[in-house]
Design an enzyme around this catalytic site. Structure first.
Site, PDB file in Angstrom:
ATOM      1  N   TYR A 139     -31.713 -34.647  19.488  1.00  0.00           N
ATOM      2  CA  TYR A 139     -32.938 -35.318  19.923  1.00  0.00           C
ATOM      3  C   TYR A 139     -33.889 -35.601  18.764  1.00  0.00           C
ATOM      4  O   TYR A 139     -34.876 -36.303  18.921  1.00  0.00           O
ATOM      5  CB  TYR A 139     -33.674 -34.459  20.957  1.00  0.00           C
ATOM      6  CG  TYR A 139     -33.836 -33.010  20.513  1.00  0.00           C
ATOM      7  CD1 TYR A 139     -34.885 -32.618  19.701  1.00  0.00           C
ATOM      8  CD2 TYR A 139     -32.899 -32.046  20.893  1.00  0.00           C
ATOM      9  CE1 TYR A 139     -35.011 -31.306  19.265  1.00  0.00           C
ATOM     10  CE2 TYR A 139     -33.016 -30.732  20.472  1.00  0.00           C
ATOM     11  CZ  TYR A 139     -34.077 -30.368  19.660  1.00  0.00           C
ATOM     12  OH  TYR A 139     -34.197 -29.074  19.229  1.00  0.00           O
ATOM     13  N   GLY A 140     -33.598 -35.032  17.568  1.00  0.00           N
ATOM     14  CA  GLY A 140     -34.485 -35.198  16.420  1.00  0.00           C
ATOM     15  C   GLY A 140     -33.688 -35.390  15.149  1.00  0.00           C
ATOM     16  O   GLY A 140     -32.939 -36.359  14.995  1.00  0.00           O
ATOM     17  N   SER A 141     -33.800 -34.425  14.229  1.00  0.00           N
ATOM     18  CA  SER A 141     -33.193 -34.606  12.909  1.00  0.00           C
ATOM     19  C   SER A 141     -31.669 -34.654  12.941  1.00  0.00           C
ATOM     20  O   SER A 141     -31.056 -35.241  12.038  1.00  0.00           O
ATOM     21  CB  SER A 141     -33.655 -33.500  11.958  1.00  0.00           C
ATOM     22  OG  SER A 141     -33.231 -32.234  12.404  1.00  0.00           O
ATOM     23  N   PHE A 169     -26.004 -31.891  21.784  1.00  0.00           N
ATOM     24  CA  PHE A 169     -27.078 -32.806  22.159  1.00  0.00           C
ATOM     25  C   PHE A 169     -28.114 -32.842  21.050  1.00  0.00           C
ATOM     26  O   PHE A 169     -28.648 -31.809  20.642  1.00  0.00           O
ATOM     27  CB  PHE A 169     -27.733 -32.372  23.473  1.00  0.00           C
ATOM     28  CG  PHE A 169     -28.828 -33.296  23.929  1.00  0.00           C
ATOM     29  CD1 PHE A 169     -28.541 -34.574  24.375  1.00  0.00           C
ATOM     30  CD2 PHE A 169     -30.161 -32.878  23.916  1.00  0.00           C
ATOM     31  CE1 PHE A 169     -29.543 -35.428  24.799  1.00  0.00           C
ATOM     32  CE2 PHE A 169     -31.175 -33.723  24.346  1.00  0.00           C
ATOM     33  CZ  PHE A 169     -30.864 -35.007  24.783  1.00  0.00           C
ATOM     34  N   GLU A 203     -30.154 -24.891  12.012  1.00  0.00           N
ATOM     35  CA  GLU A 203     -31.191 -25.135  13.011  1.00  0.00           C
ATOM     36  C   GLU A 203     -32.075 -23.938  13.342  1.00  0.00           C
ATOM     37  O   GLU A 203     -33.212 -24.119  13.771  1.00  0.00           O
ATOM     38  CB  GLU A 203     -30.534 -25.630  14.314  1.00  0.00           C
ATOM     39  CG  GLU A 203     -29.918 -27.016  14.204  1.00  0.00           C
ATOM     40  CD  GLU A 203     -30.947 -28.078  13.896  1.00  0.00           C
ATOM     41  OE1 GLU A 203     -31.959 -28.167  14.615  1.00  0.00           O
ATOM     42  OE2 GLU A 203     -30.753 -28.813  12.910  1.00  0.00           O
TER      43      GLU A 203
END
Length: 247
Positions: free
Chosen positions: A60-62, A58, A135
């Protein structure tokens, strides 16, 4: 210019006004870099907790605008109980010791619409290790991997996501949005500016048909901050503790 930012947009031209790179200061005192073996053990723990036939991630950003993996399928998905938040304070990457950055993670509460990616049918452990290397921040980490349920095309999918640990040393949740905007307009590190990170996220979300009202409001506030900076307010070069959590 008045306080109304409803018509402002963060553009490439505005981002260029604050774009720069800073020397990498390295890990903070009291933290150490994760080793490859650390990431291997963490991947083993994740796969012991849940061993998927198909590996979904999932984003949501980069990871939406710069995926760290090869994938077969991408669909829009919703994560209930989580929201997209600039709640990670980092003194590297897009910030420095003197001017820490704020970066996105999933924080508790609300709803987050993002993309869920089906990774190619390869070695799941190796794929997860590559994600962890990209991450996870310093050790001890604040941005941590977790299996979460997301809804996509009427189905519930268990996907790997990265969430903020509220007990983590880099957690900076619940900051006023104007403080977040002040920071994103000014902070930069050896990966470039925080404004560029926000611009990439906002434009990619919109191009995917994902409208996040808080991100939309934030990019307008950052645009105003940069305009004010270009009118003579200098980018700070010394420590400004006003952006720290609780200040």
């Amino acid at each position: 210019m008045g306080s109304d930012t409803s018509s402002l947009m963060l553009t490439e031209e505005l981002v260029r006004l604050v774009e720069r790179t800073e020397p990498d200061p390295g890990p903070e005192v009291g933290t150490i870099e994760h080793s490859f073996e650390d990431f291997m053990h963490l991947a083993d723990d994740l796969l012991t907790e849940y061993s998927p036939d198909k590996l979904w991630v999932f984003a949501y950003g980069s990871l939406i605008w710069n995926p760290a993996f090869d994938y077969e399928t991408v669909v829009q998905a919703t994560a209930q109980g989580w929201h997209r938040s600039f709640c990670l304070q980092l003194t590297r990457w897009r910030g420095t010791r003197q001017l820490p950055a704020l970066m996105l993670a999933l924080d508790r509460g609300g709803t987050c619409v993002g993309n869920v990616y089906l990774l190619t049918n390869q070695d799941h452990k190796a794929q997860i290790v590559r994600l962890l290397e990209r991450e996870i921040d310093a050790n001890p980490p604040t941005n941590i991997p977790r299996w979460i349920d997301v809804a996509a095309n009427g189905n519930v999918i268990k996907a790997l996501a990265f969430i903020a640990d509220p007990e983590g040393p880099a957690y900076a949740g619940n900051l006023p949005i104007k403080k977040v905007a002040w920071t994103l307009a000014r902070a930069a590190g050896h990966w470039g500016s925080s404004a560029q990170y926000l611009y990439n996220t906002f434009t990619m979300l919109e191009s995917c048909g994902i409208h996040d009202e808080s991100i939309s409001e934030l990019q307008a506030l950052v645009a105003k901050e940069i305009i004010d900076l270009s009118n003579g307010d200098p980018i700070p070069k010394s420590t400004d503790t006003s952006i720290l959590p609780g200040k």
